[in-house]
Write a protein that holds these residues in place. Structure first.
Motif, PDB file in Angstrom:
ATOM      1  N   LEU A 159       0.838  -1.219   0.000  1.00  0.00           N
ATOM      2  CA  LEU A 159       0.000   0.000   0.000  1.00  0.00           C
ATOM      3  C   LEU A 159       0.862   1.254   0.000  1.00  0.00           C
ATOM      4  N   ASN A 160       1.952   1.238   0.764  1.00  0.00           N
ATOM      5  CA  ASN A 160       2.872   2.374   0.790  1.00  0.00           C
ATOM      6  C   ASN A 160       3.467   2.604  -0.590  1.00  0.00           C
ATOM      7  N   ASN A 161       3.863   1.506  -1.265  1.00  0.00           N
ATOM      8  CA  ASN A 161       4.410   1.652  -2.623  1.00  0.00           C
ATOM      9  C   ASN A 161       3.383   2.238  -3.575  1.00  0.00           C
ATOM     10  N   TYR A 162       2.143   1.838  -3.397  1.00  0.00           N
ATOM     11  CA  TYR A 162       1.091   2.350  -4.292  1.00  0.00           C
ATOM     12  C   TYR A 162       0.829   3.831  -4.050  1.00  0.00           C
ATOM     13  N   LEU A 163       0.877   4.214  -2.740  1.00  0.00           N
ATOM     14  CA  LEU A 163       0.646   5.642  -2.443  1.00  0.00           C
ATOM     15  C   LEU A 163       1.765   6.508  -3.002  1.00  0.00           C
ATOM     16  N   LEU A 164       2.982   5.962  -2.987  1.00  0.00           N
ATOM     17  CA  LEU A 164       4.109   6.726  -3.538  1.00  0.00           C
ATOM     18  C   LEU A 164       4.078   6.716  -5.068  1.00  0.00           C
ATOM     19  N   ILE A 165       3.845   5.522  -5.617  1.00  0.00           N
ATOM     20  CA  ILE A 165       3.807   5.390  -7.084  1.00  0.00           C
ATOM     21  C   ILE A 165       2.515   4.663  -7.435  1.00  0.00           C
ATOM     22  N   PRO A 166       1.460   5.361  -7.719  1.00  0.00           N
ATOM     23  CA  PRO A 166       0.148   4.746  -8.002  1.00  0.00           C
ATOM     24  C   PRO A 166       0.117   4.063  -9.371  1.00  0.00           C
ATOM     25  N   SER A 167       0.881   2.942  -9.498  1.00  0.00           N
ATOM     26  CA  SER A 167       0.903   2.197 -10.760  1.00  0.00           C
ATOM     27  C   SER A 167      -0.046   1.001 -10.687  1.00  0.00           C
ATOM     28  N   GLU A 168      -0.283   0.420 -11.861  1.00  0.00           N
ATOM     29  CA  GLU A 168      -1.181  -0.734 -11.934  1.00  0.00           C
ATOM     30  C   GLU A 168      -0.594  -1.942 -11.208  1.00  0.00           C
ATOM     31  N   ASP A 169       0.731  -2.183 -11.329  1.00  0.00           N
ATOM     32  CA  ASP A 169       1.377  -3.318 -10.675  1.00  0.00           C
ATOM     33  C   ASP A 169       1.295  -3.218  -9.159  1.00  0.00           C
ATOM     34  N   ASN A 170       1.522  -2.015  -8.620  1.00  0.00           N
ATOM     35  CA  ASN A 170       1.436  -1.837  -7.168  1.00  0.00           C
ATOM     36  C   ASN A 170       0.010  -2.047  -6.668  1.00  0.00           C
ATOM     37  N   PHE A 171      -0.962  -1.606  -7.474  1.00  0.00           N
ATOM     38  CA  PHE A 171      -2.361  -1.795  -7.084  1.00  0.00           C
ATOM     39  C   PHE A 171      -2.710  -3.291  -7.060  1.00  0.00           C
ATOM     40  N   LYS A 172      -2.219  -4.025  -8.063  1.00  0.00           N
ATOM     41  CA  LYS A 172      -2.463  -5.469  -8.090  1.00  0.00           C
ATOM     42  C   LYS A 172      -1.822  -6.177  -6.907  1.00  0.00           C
ATOM     43  N   ALA A 173      -0.638  -5.715  -6.502  1.00  0.00           N
ATOM     44  CA  ALA A 173       0.037  -6.327  -5.361  1.00  0.00           C
ATOM     45  C   ALA A 173      -0.786  -6.154  -4.096  1.00  0.00           C
ATOM     46  N   VAL A 174      -1.346  -4.937  -3.891  1.00  0.00           N
ATOM     47  CA  VAL A 174      -2.187  -4.682  -2.714  1.00  0.00           C
ATOM     48  C   VAL A 174      -3.425  -5.575  -2.755  1.00  0.00           C
ATOM     49  N   SER A 175      -4.065  -5.675  -3.922  1.00  0.00           N
ATOM     50  CA  SER A 175      -5.285  -6.472  -4.063  1.00  0.00           C
ATOM     51  C   SER A 175      -5.020  -7.944  -3.797  1.00  0.00           C
TER      52      SER A 175
ATOM     53  N   GLU B 290     -10.751  -3.151   5.718  1.00  0.00           N
ATOM     54  CA  GLU B 290     -11.565  -1.955   5.442  1.00  0.00           C
ATOM     55  C   GLU B 290     -10.699  -0.696   5.400  1.00  0.00           C
ATOM     56  N   THR B 291      -9.717  -0.606   6.297  1.00  0.00           N
ATOM     57  CA  THR B 291      -8.834   0.568   6.325  1.00  0.00           C
ATOM     58  C   THR B 291      -7.994   0.632   5.055  1.00  0.00           C
ATOM     59  N   VAL B 292      -7.501  -0.522   4.605  1.00  0.00           N
ATOM     60  CA  VAL B 292      -6.718  -0.562   3.352  1.00  0.00           C
ATOM     61  C   VAL B 292      -7.590  -0.100   2.183  1.00  0.00           C
ATOM     62  N   ASP B 293      -8.843  -0.613   2.136  1.00  0.00           N
ATOM     63  CA  ASP B 293      -9.749  -0.202   1.058  1.00  0.00           C
ATOM     64  C   ASP B 293     -10.025   1.300   1.117  1.00  0.00           C
ATOM     65  N   LEU B 294     -10.158   1.842   2.356  1.00  0.00           N
ATOM     66  CA  LEU B 294     -10.436   3.281   2.504  1.00  0.00           C
ATOM     67  C   LEU B 294      -9.263   4.114   2.012  1.00  0.00           C
ATOM     68  N   SER B 295      -8.037   3.654   2.333  1.00  0.00           N
ATOM     69  CA  SER B 295      -6.848   4.383   1.867  1.00  0.00           C
ATOM     70  C   SER B 295      -6.771   4.364   0.347  1.00  0.00           C
ATOM     71  N   LEU B 296      -7.081   3.204  -0.255  1.00  0.00           N
ATOM     72  CA  LEU B 296      -7.060   3.114  -1.719  1.00  0.00           C
ATOM     73  C   LEU B 296      -8.113   4.022  -2.331  1.00  0.00           C
ATOM     74  N   SER B 297      -9.260   4.100  -1.684  1.00  0.00           N
ATOM     75  CA  SER B 297     -10.353   4.942  -2.204  1.00  0.00           C
ATOM     76  C   SER B 297      -9.975   6.417  -2.179  1.00  0.00           C
ATOM     77  N   PHE B 298      -9.401   6.851  -1.067  1.00  0.00           N
ATOM     78  CA  PHE B 298      -8.974   8.272  -0.984  1.00  0.00           C
ATOM     79  C   PHE B 298      -7.874   8.569  -2.007  1.00  0.00           C
ATOM     80  N   GLN B 299      -6.971   7.637  -2.201  1.00  0.00           N
ATOM     81  CA  GLN B 299      -5.894   7.859  -3.167  1.00  0.00           C
ATOM     82  C   GLN B 299      -6.464   7.999  -4.575  1.00  0.00           C
TER      83      GLN B 299
END
Length: 488
Positions: free
Chosen positions: A61-77, A114-123
């Motif tokens: 999630l930290n990597n995605y917040l820094l670099i919002p790429s598709e690969d980082n998003f898939k890793a979080v999911s 839920e917190t992870v999903d909320l962070s992704l939603s705000f991002q």
């Protein structure tokens, strides 16, 4: 009667039953303990895996917040899905001791997701501040999950502490039990094997002793074995064999004595017959008489009678030779012609005789008195029974390594059964007429002479005449020649 085979199978069956029962019991008990141990270990591994996955999720999630790429998003999911799957497995671990703690742990996992999903939603909505706040909250929850996992593991250890101690104790007892069972089975099998071997070896030793005595010629010792298996039967048969051999030896001595007496009687009889024959017929006197009659007939102008007497004398002289020795084909042909001359005198124009002779073959050796029986058989079949007489063809052909002699007539022929009887050397007469040394006898002597079976061929059928063909080897092995002459 208990057989050795039954005893062996009983031994094997008892050993297999004991070992199988012991093995299945140990396997069942060990598998039961192993299943419980694996179940507890799986709980620990799942709790530890959730802790690792929560930390990996925070990192992703930290990597995605820094670099919002598709690969980082898939890793979080992907991490979220793994945590969700393991959460469902953890829910199955509930029991009376850990129900409350495990429920709080499951709720904490839900809050983390839920917190992870909320962070992704705000991002996604570009609300970076709220997203970071949610990220920090997720980090705190991940730490709580780690601490809660340690608490649960400690609770599980307390719950199963007694189980671990019992399992260690039972393992040691099971090990000792296995050792004692192994020793007990080993001692039992050794004792049974010793007893069983004694039941076999002692009777065998008695049989061996009896056989040794028999080999020394002592047939008066009775063989006795006290057992109830095949060895007793073998000893009984062995003793019966001893009795039969003893009886056979006695009979052989008696038979040898009778044979010796019979042989002496035969020699005396042959000597008597020979002297009787010599006293009745003097060959030289008979030849001289026939020659005298021949000359007298010639001087009186009966040339045909003279020639007939010469032929009879020559035929008689040839038949009284040592016919166990091979003759040349030339001698056989000469005697055969003398025989035909005699038969022509008897049958006159009823007998027609044709010859085709390759004279280059006349030096070949042939058993004595071979051709005359073949021609005589043709005369008996083709000439004698018919008023109009018959025709006989005589041929000698050179065929490379072989010389073929054919005697053919236009008589009534022979059936397949009669031909087969001749091949099997069963026939020496023809239609009640004696043929002297018959076809079967000729065949037998030719087989011995040539050293092979294929020496004569008969081509005939009822109503179409008969052709008899014989084969002679131009060169024969010396051992076959010696065998033939010695057999004579």
């Amino acid at each position: 009667m208990n057989s050795i085979q039954k005893k062996i199978w009983s031994l094997v069956l008892v050993a297999l039953l004991i070992m199988s029962a012991t093995w299945f019991s140990l396997i069942h008990y060990n598998q039961k303990m192993l299943d419980q141990y694996n179940n507890i270990l799986e709980r620990y591994l799942v709790l530890n895996e959730i802790t690792i996955k929560s930390e990996d999720t925070v990192t992703a999630l930290n990597n995605y917040l820094l670099i919002p790429s598709e690969d980082n998003f898939k890793a979080v999911s992907q991490n979220k899905e793994d945590i969700q799957t393991m959460k469902n497995e953890v829910a199955k671990f509930k029991n009376v001791e850990n129900e409350l703690a495990l429920t709080n742990y499951v709720n904490l996992i839900d809050s983390f997701i839920e917190t992870v999903d909320l962070s992704l939603s705000f991002q996604t909505e570009a609300e970076t501040e709220y997203s970071m706040t949610a990220f920090n909250e997720a980090t705190h929850i991940s730490n709580y999950i780690s601490e809660m996992a340690l608490t649960l593991i400690d609770l599980e250890l307390q719950t199963y502490d007694m189980f671990y101690r019992d399992m260690i104790s039972q393992s040691e007892e099971l090990k000792q039990l296995g050792i004692w069972l192994l020793l007990l089975i080993t001692v039992g099998l050794l004792l049974f094997t010793y007893w069983f071997s004694q039941r076999i070896t002692k009777p065998v030793e008695k049989l061996t002793h009896a056989a040794n005595e028999l080999s020394k010629g002592r047939f008066d010792l009775k063989v006795e074995v006290n057992s109830s298996d095949e060895i007793a039967f073998l000893a009984k048969m062995f003793d019966r064999m001893r009795v039969n051999i003893n009886k056979l030896i006695s009979e052989m001595h008696h038979q040898a004595q009778l044979e010796n007496e019979l042989q002496q009687s035969r020699l005396l009889l042959k000597e008597s017959q020979l002297r009787n024959l010599q006293s009745q017929i003097n060959p030289h006197f008979l030849f001289n008489t026939l020659n005298t009659l021949s000359k007298k007939a010639y001087m009186e102008g009966s040339e045909e009678t003279s020639d007939l007497l010469v032929s009879v004398a020559g035929l008689l002289r040839y038949n009284l030779k040592h016919l166990d020795k091979p003759m040349t084909l030339n001698d056989e042909v000469h005697v055969m012609k003398q025989y035909i001359e005699i038969q022509k005198t008897r049958y006159t124009d009823r007998l027609t005789f044709h010859t085709e002779i390759d004279e280059s073959c006349l030096h070949i050796l042939i058993p004595g008195l071979t051709l005359q029986p073949l021609v005589e058989n043709a005369v008996i079949y083709a000439v004698e029974p018919h008023e109009e007489g018959g025709i006989i063809w005589f041929r000698i052909k050179d065929e490379g390594d072989l010389v073929t002699i054919e005697v053919e007539d236009n008589g009534p022929g022979m059936s397949d059964e009669k031909i087969q009887e001749i091949y099997e050397e069963k026939v020496n007469t023809a239609n009640g007429h004696s043929s002297g040394i018959g076809l079967s006898n000729v065949m037998k002597r030719l087989r011995l002479f040539n050293g092979m079976e294929d020496v004569m061929k008969i081509d005939s059928s009822l109503g179409s005449g008969t052709k008899v063909s014989i084969k002679l080897l131009k060169e024969r092995r010396s051992e076959i020649y010696d065998q033939y002459t010695n057999s004579g």
